[in-house]
Scaffold this active site. Structure first.
Site, PDB file in Angstrom:
ATOM      1  N   LYS A 140       0.826  -1.205   0.000  1.00 49.66           N
ATOM      2  CA  LYS A 140       0.000   0.000   0.000  1.00 49.66           C
ATOM      3  C   LYS A 140       0.862   1.256   0.000  1.00 49.66           C
ATOM      4  CE  LYS A 140      -3.444   2.528   2.739  1.00 49.66           C
ATOM      5  NZ  LYS A 140      -4.464   2.465   3.808  1.00 49.66           N
ATOM      6  N   HIS A 175      -4.381 -32.144 -30.880  1.00 49.70           N
ATOM      7  CA  HIS A 175      -5.580 -31.358 -30.550  1.00 49.70           C
ATOM      8  C   HIS A 175      -6.324 -31.966 -29.356  1.00 49.70           C
ATOM      9  CE1 HIS A 175      -4.738 -29.165 -34.181  1.00 49.70           C
ATOM     10  NE2 HIS A 175      -4.820 -30.263 -34.902  1.00 49.70           N
TER      11      HIS A 175
END
Length: 507
Positions: free
Chosen positions: A137, A271
């Site tokens: 922060k 695939h």
């Protein structure tokens, strides 16, 4: 006054070298807690204990160490706000310029077999996340480091500029927030499971990929958890960077090969579907059988082996174009042989068995979460529903076909024999269509072979088509209202049929 650094780390990789540089090169004072303070002191680095600095001892068996106004005041104070500076002076609090903190290994703890809830709870860090969030922060005024990989870059900032740049501090703050988010997510997921009212997923980007499934789709690869596992922990011996499609196919290959542990096995993926999978007495034979099952589709495929690559297998692997090869190991001679095909990506993943516990799929407005389909097939629970009973060999062949079928896109049909796939029908809109594809691919080899179906037969047409092609035994989940029709057809045609009671749709 010297700059002040707070070091409190669970993972102590690199912390001694960092601390020594801070003190000897840049004149930092260091405060530290618990094991980190002992580590630095044993290395001859001057360090003050947090408890001495705050005047408050560690309590509750170490659960409370850094939760103190002298710590969090020094982290959160804004150096350009007069009241903050006055508060520091009035309370004899030094501003902290660097916070180095990483967290208790919660994810690593719960991954261990036999871990108890009590064990897991004790690895929930409190002070660490509080410092990480506070430091992140207030990145405008200090730097926070939560990963040993950041240490060198921070020291370089000091050597070049005398202090960390705002851009660097902001980047570190972002990493801090991502770290605490991932940490909290691991805890919440462990305590609640997939039925939690709130489910979050977070990750740290490993790399930006060239593109996704297609060149117009941006894509990136993220790691979940603070420690690299799975594909993030794999060692790439050679080859180009992994693509999005490579990673998707590699995971499909891993899931199949994880089904086979007792014997050497190989699978070749195109695939996400297997074009060839086989078991054999050696990994060389397993790969040859898998390749010959569909040598045309194997071109450009992804190969997964459940045994280390030896020289003979490496030689076979270089005879065709492959995208990737993954195995739990690779001997030196095999590695040298594979360099002849420098573009093939060769990965070493010692743990091929451990995969994600959930699958997540995006839908408009949200996402779906389900537990992984990791149920282990148990033939002792299968039901023989035909007059003909299976021999041990037939049951083993059906089990092989069933394991492969589990990982084929629905509707899925697998024809196999001699622990080798002969034909695979994947992703068709009806089961008969998948059956026709699999039988056509198997050709004459379907005579005496075995058929697995991931879902039940709504009609007896698949049974009749299989028998006409020479199939002798079928394994399928059962559960259709017309199971009796399929069973009747199997009896009339002399087939063996086994019901598993478990469905394995894969969408």
């Amino acid at each position: 006054m010297a700059r002040l650094a707070l070091l409190s780390v669970s993972n102590k990789t690199g912390v001694i070298d960092l601390a020594r540089s801070l003190v000897e090169e840049f004149g930092f004072d260091i405060i530290s807690s618990g094991g980190t303070a002992k580590t630095l002191k044993d290395a001859g680095i001057p360090v003050a204990k947090v408890s001495d600095y705050t005047g408050s001892p560690e309590i509750l068996g170490g659960r409370v160490k850094t939760l103190h106004p002298r710590i969090h005041g020094g982290i959160l104070a804004r150096r350009d706000v007069d009241q903050d500076v006055t508060d520091l002076e009035n309370n004899q609090i030094r501003p902290i310029d660097l916070v180095v903190v990483n967290l208790y290994p919660f994810a690593e703890t719960i991954a261990k077999p036999g871990v108890t809830l009590a064990d897991a709870v004790e690895q929930i860090d409190i002070g660490g996340p509080a410092m990480l969030r506070a430091s992140s922060k207030n990145y405008a005024h200090l730097t926070v480091l939560c990963d040993p990989a950041q240490y060198g870059e921070y020291l370089q900032e000091l050597r070049q500029n005398g202090a960390a740049s705002l851009e660097f501090r902001q980047k570190c703050a972002l990493k801090g927030f991502l770290h605490t988010a991932s940490y909290d997510n691991a805890i919440a997921s462990y305590l609640a499971g997939t039925q939690a009212q709130e489910f979050t997923i977070s990750g740290t980007q490993l790399q930006s990929l060239r593109y996704g499934e297609n060149p117009h789709q941006p894509a990136a690869w993220y790691q979940t958890g603070s420690e690299a596992t799975g594909w993030a922990a794999a060692t790439k011996l050679q080859g180009k960077e992994l693509s999005y499609n490579n990673l998707v196919d590699l995971e499909a290959a891993r899931r199949i090969i994880a089904e086979f542990t007792a014997s050497p096995a190989a699978t070749i993926i195109k695939h996400t579907n297997p074009c060839g999978t086989a078991e054999a007495d050696t990994i060389f034979d397993a790969y040859q059988k898998a390749f010959n099952a569909d040598s045309i589709s194997a071109f450009g495929g992804i190969v997964a082996l459940n045994r280390p690559v030896d020289a003979a297998t490496a030689t076979e692997l270089t005879k065709t174009f492959l995208e990737c090869v993954v195995a739990p190991g690779c001997d030196e001679e095999a590695q040298e042989i594979l360099t002849k095909k420098g573009n093939v990506r060769v990965l070493i993943l010692p743990d091929l068995l451990t995969g994600p516990k959930e699958t997540v799929k995006a839908v408009a407005g949200g996402f779906l979460v389900q537990s992984a389909d990791d149920i282990i097939a148990d033939p002792s629970q299968w039901q023989v529903v035909t007059e003909r009973q299976p021999t041990p060999r037939e049951l083993a062949e059906l089990l092989f076909a069933w394991k492969v079928c589990k990982h084929v896109k629905s509707n899925a049909i697998v024809i196999a024999s001699d622990r080798t796939t002969l034909g695979v029908g994947a992703g068709q809109m009806n089961r008969v269509g998948s059956t026709k594809i699999a039988l056509e691919q198997a050709g004459e080899k379907a005579q005496g072979a075995f058929l697995a179906s991931d879902g039940f037969f709504p009609f007896d047409d698949t049974v009749k088509a299989a028998a006409a092609a020479g199939i002798t035994a079928i394994v399928q989940p059962g559960g259709s209202l017309k199971d009796k029709d399929s069973i009747k057809a199997a009896n009339e045609l002399g087939l063996l049929m086994v019901l598993t009671g478990v469905r394995h749709f894969l969408h």
